[in-house]
Scaffold this motif. Structure first.
Motif, mmCIF file in Angstrom:
data_model
loop_
_atom_site.group_PDB
_atom_site.id
_atom_site.type_symbol
_atom_site.label_atom_id
_atom_site.label_comp_id
_atom_site.label_asym_id
_atom_site.label_seq_id
_atom_site.Cartn_x
_atom_site.Cartn_y
_atom_site.Cartn_z
ATOM 1 N N ASP A 87 8.452 9.291 9.719
ATOM 2 C CA ASP A 87 7.030 9.489 8.955
ATOM 3 C C ASP A 87 6.139 9.679 9.972
ATOM 4 N N LYS A 121 5.419 14.851 7.238
ATOM 5 C CA LYS A 121 6.719 13.898 6.663
ATOM 6 C C LYS A 121 5.891 12.470 6.355
ATOM 7 N N TRP A 132 8.491 15.746 2.336
ATOM 8 C CA TRP A 132 7.570 16.531 3.177
ATOM 9 C C TRP A 132 6.282 16.951 2.510
#
Length: 181
Positions: A87, A121, A132
């Protein structure tokens, strides 16, 4: 022969090439002049300072692409932690029409700018689209692509063949390194 990710080399020639290739996109202050994508993703005005992860050439579209990454993406690629990408990763793709280099006919080089697109992300925020968030800006005016946020369905459909690679086509480039370094 020992190989490392291209990213770890931080080659001066690549940094110079990146700076030259992105010098005119976006024009001026992107934060002030480029509208966000219809799903709320803002154009990353600092993308010209990101590093190159890879390059690609689409023979079906006659286009050339530089794939860039923010610091999170670069560090993940260096560690080989790209499936899944963490992330906070942002991958950018800057796309130009291909053409013969005017001063050297043996080289294919970027010509007309087509678009810039970015994948953000965040597994929770973008759970409905494989973790995404997608955004694209088209042409020299950097017009947001799509009439509404549903455009991301096109992105997911295109990326479905690489679902097992965390929805990412790009493989970070590698190059040999001098073992003495």
């Amino acid at each position: 022969m020992r190989r490392i990710h291209y990213l770890a080399t931080l080659a001066t020639c690549c940094a110079l090439a990146s700076a030259a290739a992105f010098a005119n996109h976006p024009p001026g202050d992107a934060k002030a002049s480029v509208q966000p994508a219809s799903n709320g993703i803002e154009f990353p005005a600092d993308y010209r300072d990101w590093r190159v992860i890879s390059v690609s050439h689409r023979t079906d579209h006659h286009s050339m692409r530089a794939i860039l990454g923010n610091d999170v993406a670069i560090e993940a690629a260096r560690r080989g932690e790209t499936n899944p990408w963490p992330d906070g990763t942002i991958l950018g793709k800057v796309v130009w029409k291909e053409g013969v280099e005017k001063d050297w006919a043996a080289a294919i080089a970027p010509q007309e700018f087509i678009h810039a697109e970015f994948m953000h992300k965040d597994a929770k925020r973008w759970a409905a689209t494989g973790g995404w968030g997608y955004a694209r800006w088209v042409g020299d005016g950097l017009k947001p692509y799509g009439k509404d946020a549903s455009f991301a369905g096109e992105c997911v459909a295109c990326h479905t063949p690489v679902k097992g690679r965390d929805w990412v086509y790009t493989t970070p480039a590698v190059m040999p390194t001098n073992p003495a370094h």
